[in-house]
Write a protein that holds these residues in place. Structure first.
Motif, PDB file in Angstrom:
ATOM      1  N   ASP A   1      26.950  -3.900  43.154  1.00 21.58           N
ATOM      2  CA  ASP A   1      27.536  -2.856  42.300  1.00 21.58           C
ATOM      3  C   ASP A   1      28.821  -3.369  41.664  1.00 21.58           C
ATOM      4  OD1 ASP A   1      25.514  -1.329  43.353  1.00 21.58           O
ATOM      5  OD2 ASP A   1      26.809  -0.089  44.631  1.00 21.58           O
ATOM      6  N   VAL A   2      29.424  -2.546  40.814  1.00 23.16           N
ATOM      7  CA  VAL A   2      30.766  -2.847  40.294  1.00 23.16           C
ATOM      8  C   VAL A   2      31.639  -1.603  40.429  1.00 23.16           C
ATOM      9  CG1 VAL A   2      30.212  -4.727  38.706  1.00 23.16           C
ATOM     10  CG2 VAL A   2      29.995  -2.372  37.917  1.00 23.16           C
ATOM     11  N   ALA A   3      32.917  -1.823  40.713  1.00 26.28           N
ATOM     12  CA  ALA A   3      33.898  -0.735  40.758  1.00 26.28           C
ATOM     13  C   ALA A   3      34.836  -0.902  39.575  1.00 26.28           C
ATOM     14  CB  ALA A   3      34.677  -0.773  42.063  1.00 26.28           C
ATOM     15  N   VAL A   4      35.096   0.204  38.901  1.00 25.45           N
ATOM     16  CA  VAL A   4      36.020   0.199  37.758  1.00 25.45           C
ATOM     17  C   VAL A   4      37.106   1.213  38.062  1.00 25.45           C
ATOM     18  CG1 VAL A   4      36.265   0.530  35.277  1.00 25.45           C
ATOM     19  CG2 VAL A   4      34.126  -0.378  36.189  1.00 25.45           C
ATOM     20  N   VAL A   5      38.351   0.757  38.134  1.00 21.51           N
ATOM     21  CA  VAL A   5      39.424   1.659  38.554  1.00 21.51           C
ATOM     22  C   VAL A   5      40.596   1.640  37.579  1.00 21.51           C
ATOM     23  CG1 VAL A   5      38.834   1.449  40.995  1.00 21.51           C
ATOM     24  CG2 VAL A   5      40.539  -0.061  40.045  1.00 21.51           C
ATOM     25  N   GLU A   6      41.191   2.792  37.454  1.00 22.49           N
ATOM     26  CA  GLU A   6      42.450   2.919  36.710  1.00 22.49           C
ATOM     27  C   GLU A   6      43.571   3.036  37.738  1.00 22.49           C
ATOM     28  OE1 GLU A   6      44.917   6.391  34.491  1.00 22.49           O
ATOM     29  OE2 GLU A   6      42.792   6.290  33.985  1.00 22.49           O
ATOM     30  N   LEU A   7      44.643   2.284  37.550  1.00 21.85           N
ATOM     31  CA  LEU A   7      45.741   2.281  38.513  1.00 21.85           C
ATOM     32  C   LEU A   7      47.055   2.650  37.834  1.00 21.85           C
ATOM     33  CD1 LEU A   7      44.833  -1.002  40.427  1.00 21.85           C
ATOM     34  CD2 LEU A   7      44.436   1.343  41.189  1.00 21.85           C
ATOM     35  N   SER A   8      47.762   3.598  38.426  1.00 22.79           N
ATOM     36  CA  SER A   8      49.084   3.989  37.930  1.00 22.79           C
ATOM     37  C   SER A   8      50.154   3.151  38.614  1.00 22.79           C
ATOM     38  CB  SER A   8      49.333   5.468  38.233  1.00 22.79           C
ATOM     39  OG  SER A   8      49.479   5.652  39.640  1.00 22.79           O
ATOM     40  N   SER A   9      51.351   3.215  38.095  1.00 19.37           N
ATOM     41  CA  SER A   9      52.476   2.495  38.714  1.00 19.37           C
ATOM     42  C   SER A   9      52.725   3.019  40.122  1.00 19.37           C
ATOM     43  CB  SER A   9      53.739   2.651  37.865  1.00 19.37           C
ATOM     44  OG  SER A   9      54.079   4.024  37.713  1.00 19.37           O
ATOM     45  N   PHE A  10      52.449   4.314  40.358  1.00 19.49           N
ATOM     46  CA  PHE A  10      52.676   4.900  41.683  1.00 19.49           C
ATOM     47  C   PHE A  10      51.690   4.342  42.711  1.00 19.49           C
ATOM     48  CE2 PHE A  10      53.936   8.739  38.961  1.00 19.49           C
ATOM     49  CZ  PHE A  10      55.225   8.273  38.809  1.00 19.49           C
ATOM     50  N   GLN A  11      50.490   4.004  42.263  1.00 19.27           N
ATOM     51  CA  GLN A  11      49.525   3.368  43.162  1.00 19.27           C
ATOM     52  C   GLN A  11      49.846   1.888  43.356  1.00 19.27           C
ATOM     53  OE1 GLN A  11      46.360   4.789  40.603  1.00 19.27           O
ATOM     54  NE2 GLN A  11      45.331   5.742  42.320  1.00 19.27           N
ATOM     55  N   LEU A  12      50.215   1.239  42.258  1.00 19.77           N
ATOM     56  CA  LEU A  12      50.413  -0.214  42.282  1.00 19.77           C
ATOM     57  C   LEU A  12      51.674  -0.648  43.021  1.00 19.77           C
ATOM     58  CD1 LEU A  12      49.296  -1.058  38.648  1.00 19.77           C
ATOM     59  CD2 LEU A  12      48.325  -2.057  40.723  1.00 19.77           C
ATOM     60  N   ILE A  13      52.670   0.220  43.097  1.00 15.14           N
ATOM     61  CA  ILE A  13      53.969  -0.179  43.651  1.00 15.14           C
ATOM     62  C   ILE A  13      53.848  -0.766  45.057  1.00 15.14           C
ATOM     63  CG2 ILE A  13      54.546   2.120  44.571  1.00 15.14           C
ATOM     64  CD1 ILE A  13      57.459   1.572  43.686  1.00 15.14           C
ATOM     65  N   SER A  14      52.851  -0.310  45.820  1.00  9.62           N
ATOM     66  CA  SER A  14      52.712  -0.780  47.201  1.00  9.62           C
ATOM     67  C   SER A  14      51.492  -1.665  47.416  1.00  9.62           C
ATOM     68  CB  SER A  14      52.640   0.417  48.151  1.00  9.62           C
ATOM     69  OG  SER A  14      51.559   1.265  47.796  1.00  9.62           O
ATOM     70  N   MET A  15      50.766  -1.980  46.345  1.00 11.72           N
ATOM     71  CA  MET A  15      49.532  -2.745  46.519  1.00 11.72           C
ATOM     72  C   MET A  15      49.810  -4.239  46.644  1.00 11.72           C
ATOM     73  SD  MET A  15      46.654  -0.712  44.298  1.00 11.72           S
ATOM     74  CE  MET A  15      45.333  -1.654  45.047  1.00 11.72           C
ATOM     75  N   ARG A  16      49.126  -4.866  47.580  1.00 13.62           N
ATOM     76  CA  ARG A  16      49.291  -6.295  47.814  1.00 13.62           C
ATOM     77  C   ARG A  16      47.942  -7.016  47.724  1.00 13.62           C
ATOM     78  NH1 ARG A  16      53.336  -4.430  46.778  1.00 13.62           N
ATOM     79  NH2 ARG A  16      55.355  -4.558  47.848  1.00 13.62           N
ATOM     80  N   GLU A  17      47.010  -6.402  47.006  1.00  9.48           N
ATOM     81  CA  GLU A  17      45.743  -7.045  46.699  1.00  9.48           C
ATOM     82  C   GLU A  17      45.393  -6.676  45.265  1.00  9.48           C
ATOM     83  OE1 GLU A  17      41.240  -7.575  48.503  1.00  9.48           O
ATOM     84  OE2 GLU A  17      42.969  -7.179  49.780  1.00  9.48           O
ATOM     85  N   SER A  18      44.885  -7.643  44.504  1.00  9.50           N
ATOM     86  CA  SER A  18      44.600  -7.422  43.097  1.00  9.50           C
ATOM     87  C   SER A  18      43.100  -7.509  42.834  1.00  9.50           C
ATOM     88  CB  SER A  18      45.350  -8.463  42.247  1.00  9.50           C
ATOM     89  OG  SER A  18      46.748  -8.338  42.416  1.00  9.50           O
ATOM     90  N   PRO A  19      42.637  -6.963  41.702  1.00 12.17           N
ATOM     91  CA  PRO A  19      41.210  -6.942  41.403  1.00 12.17           C
ATOM     92  C   PRO A  19      40.680  -8.288  40.908  1.00 12.17           C
ATOM     93  CG  PRO A  19      42.427  -5.994  39.591  1.00 12.17           C
ATOM     94  CD  PRO A  19      43.431  -6.267  40.673  1.00 12.17           C
ATOM     95  N   ASP A  20      39.360  -8.385  40.808  1.00 13.44           N
ATOM     96  CA  ASP A  20      38.732  -9.591  40.256  1.00 13.44           C
ATOM     97  C   ASP A  20      39.060  -9.742  38.779  1.00 13.44           C
ATOM     98  OD1 ASP A  20      36.851 -10.368  42.601  1.00 13.44           O
ATOM     99  OD2 ASP A  20      36.489  -8.236  42.319  1.00 13.44           O
ATOM    100  N   VAL A  21      39.053  -8.608  38.057  1.00 14.31           N
ATOM    101  CA  VAL A  21      39.407  -8.604  36.639  1.00 14.31           C
ATOM    102  C   VAL A  21      40.497  -7.555  36.448  1.00 14.31           C
ATOM    103  CG1 VAL A  21      38.578  -8.407  34.265  1.00 14.31           C
ATOM    104  CG2 VAL A  21      37.006  -9.167  36.074  1.00 14.31           C
ATOM    105  N   ALA A  22      41.668  -8.002  35.999  1.00 16.51           N
ATOM    106  CA  ALA A  22      42.816  -7.098  35.838  1.00 16.51           C
ATOM    107  C   ALA A  22      43.219  -7.013  34.374  1.00 16.51           C
ATOM    108  CB  ALA A  22      43.998  -7.606  36.664  1.00 16.51           C
ATOM    109  N   GLY A  23      43.592  -5.825  33.937  1.00 21.33           N
ATOM    110  CA  GLY A  23      44.044  -5.659  32.561  1.00 21.33           C
ATOM    111  C   GLY A  23      45.259  -4.767  32.462  1.00 21.33           C
TER     112      GLY A  23
END
Length: 463
Positions: free
Chosen positions: A167-189
């Protein structure tokens, strides 16, 4: 054993707190309870204010509650804390909890850790929801099983065990979600970065730093797509670890999508140009949507055919609350652009039409300047209807523009959305366009921009 099974096994003896019961937590709490994990629901609502049916359902399944004024106290007796995106990561209570060794995480962070399939993720100040949706539509039209979530759609962690590695996952990320994330996607934009949410982040530096987490933890086999036209975004290119491509309305990147002079959206792969679709064939209006298509093309290049992109372009009618046509009444067209919660989003909306508009604006203050939209409002707005917490601030910005002339635009102050719609209806003439394009967050009157947009549509349809 899958990553998901290993994860749930590893926390089966832990006490897990969930701050808030919202879109991202409701199904997640149910999942954790079915796994037999000790759950504590922390919410500032009192027991009387809390949804009675949810309270009974969660209680029956063994959840504990920490409600009311001191609802956060109980997190210090837990091992893991899940915060909603709206609960600021650098909140002093969470900071103290982290210092005591308590794990602070979120639904999206855990999903990234254990998701078995390829992830495409978008962020940016403007355009990320439409672009995320386009990526999803492209991939679905190619025959993929697509899961869309993050800041759009539904929480994905509750369904992670149903997701296959094909399958594939397609996600939208806000700054509030990203501020604590320490893993990135396969394709980032990243669509663009302009001042936004400074009332929460405090500084532009923290806001930008949060956005960079979408690419900062990628590996050499990943892909990143950046705006070639937005300098703040383009300047992030040294952080890119894998393959870098751009999208541009004005230039032809060495690697990336671009708008050719004849109106064709193309992709340049180091000298090999592939044509996708002409901008005149894109159903949704506005040059900002041409940019959204260019971004989605760059994000899915090699995974989606030009024929698929052209088909979606001709059929895709847009996303709710984004220059969404509501109705025509007495020759006046009404549009819902409730997503336009920043000046740059307002400018995109103004530029989507070739005539002067009647604009409804105002809302809660995010601490950003309205000056960037003032000149264009003076040029492209005939009547400006203002409401909410920021009404005087917007009025002052527009009247301070060197292009402002008394009565042009005519500025009307109202108390609420109902009065705004009634005023627009009364002042509009046949051929006019009325657009809700607030330039602000909704939180002074509504829980979220979707609620604001729905109320606007309801009032317009009742005229």
């Amino acid at each position: 054993m899958t990553k998901a099974m290993k994860f749930f096994n590893s926390i089966k003896d832990k006490r897990v707190a969930f701050i808030g019961v919202g879109v991202s937590h409701n199904d997640l709490i149910k999942l954790f309870l079915t796994k037999g994990i000790k759950v504590v629901i922390c919410d500032k609502k009192s027991e009387d204010e809390f949804d009675e049916a949810l309270y009974e359902e969660f209680s029956a399944k063994g959840a504990e509650f920490s409600l009311g004024e001191n609802y956060l106290d109980e997190i210090f007796n837990c091992d893991i804390v899940y915060r909603t995106p709206g609960f600021y990561y650098n909140n002093e209570v969470l900071t103290k909890a982290r210092e005591k060794g308590i794990i602070i995480t979120s639904e999206m962070e855990t999903f990234f850790d254990i998701c078995p399939c390829k992830i495409y993720a978008m962020t940016g100040s403007d355009g990320k929801t439409t672009t995320t949706t386009l990526i999803s539509e492209f991939l679905k039209a190619e025959g993929n099983r697509v899961h869309i979530g993050g800041n759009i759609g539904k929480a994905l962690l509750p369904i992670v065990e149903t997701i296959s590695d094909t399958d594939v996952a397609v996600v939208e990320l806000s700054s509030f979600q990203l501020i604590s994330m320490r893993e990135s996607p396969d394709v980032a934009g990243i669509t663009n970065i302009t001042p936004n949410h400074l009332n929460v982040h405090g500084t532009m530096e923290e806001y930008i730093e949060a956005k960079t987490n979408i690419l900062r933890h990628q590996n050499a086999f990943s892909r990143t797509v950046l705006s070639y036209d937005n300098q703040t975004t383009k300047d992030l290119s040294p952080l890119v670890r894998g393959r870098l491509s751009y999208f541009s309305r004005y230039d032809k990147p060495e690697c990336g999508s671009f708008l050719r002079e004849d109106g064709m959206l193309c992709y340049n792969d180091y000298g090999k140009v592939t044509e996708f679709v002409n901008k005149k064939d894109i159903r949704i209006p506005g040059m900002h949507n041409v940019e959204n298509f260019l971004t989605a093309i760059a994000m899915t290049f090699g995974d989606v055919s030009p024929e698929t992109v052209a088909k979606v372009a001709k059929e895709f009618g847009g996303v709710e609350h984004r220059i969404e046509f509501v109705r025509e009444l007495d020759g006046v067209r009404y549009y819902n652009d409730s997503i336009a919660s920043s000046p740059t989003r307002v400018l995109a909306g103004l530029r989507s039409f070739d005539q002067k508009l009647i604009l409804i604006q105002g809302g809660s203050d995010k601490g950003i300047s309205f000056e960037p939209m003032a000149d264009e409002i003076c040029q492209k707005c005939k009547i400006l209807i203002l409401m909410g917490q920021t009404k005087e601030k917007i009025k002052d910005a527009v009247m301070s523009s060197s292009l402002y002339k008394e009565g042009s635009p005519r500025i009307v102050i109202v108390n609420d959305m109902k009065e705004a719609v009634e005023t627009a209806h009364k002042l509009a003439e046949s051929g006019d366009i009325v657009s809700l394009s607030p330039a602000c967050a909704s939180f002074d009157m509504y829980r979220m921009f979707e609620e604001r947009g729905c109320h606007f549509k309801q009032l317009v349809n009742e005229l």
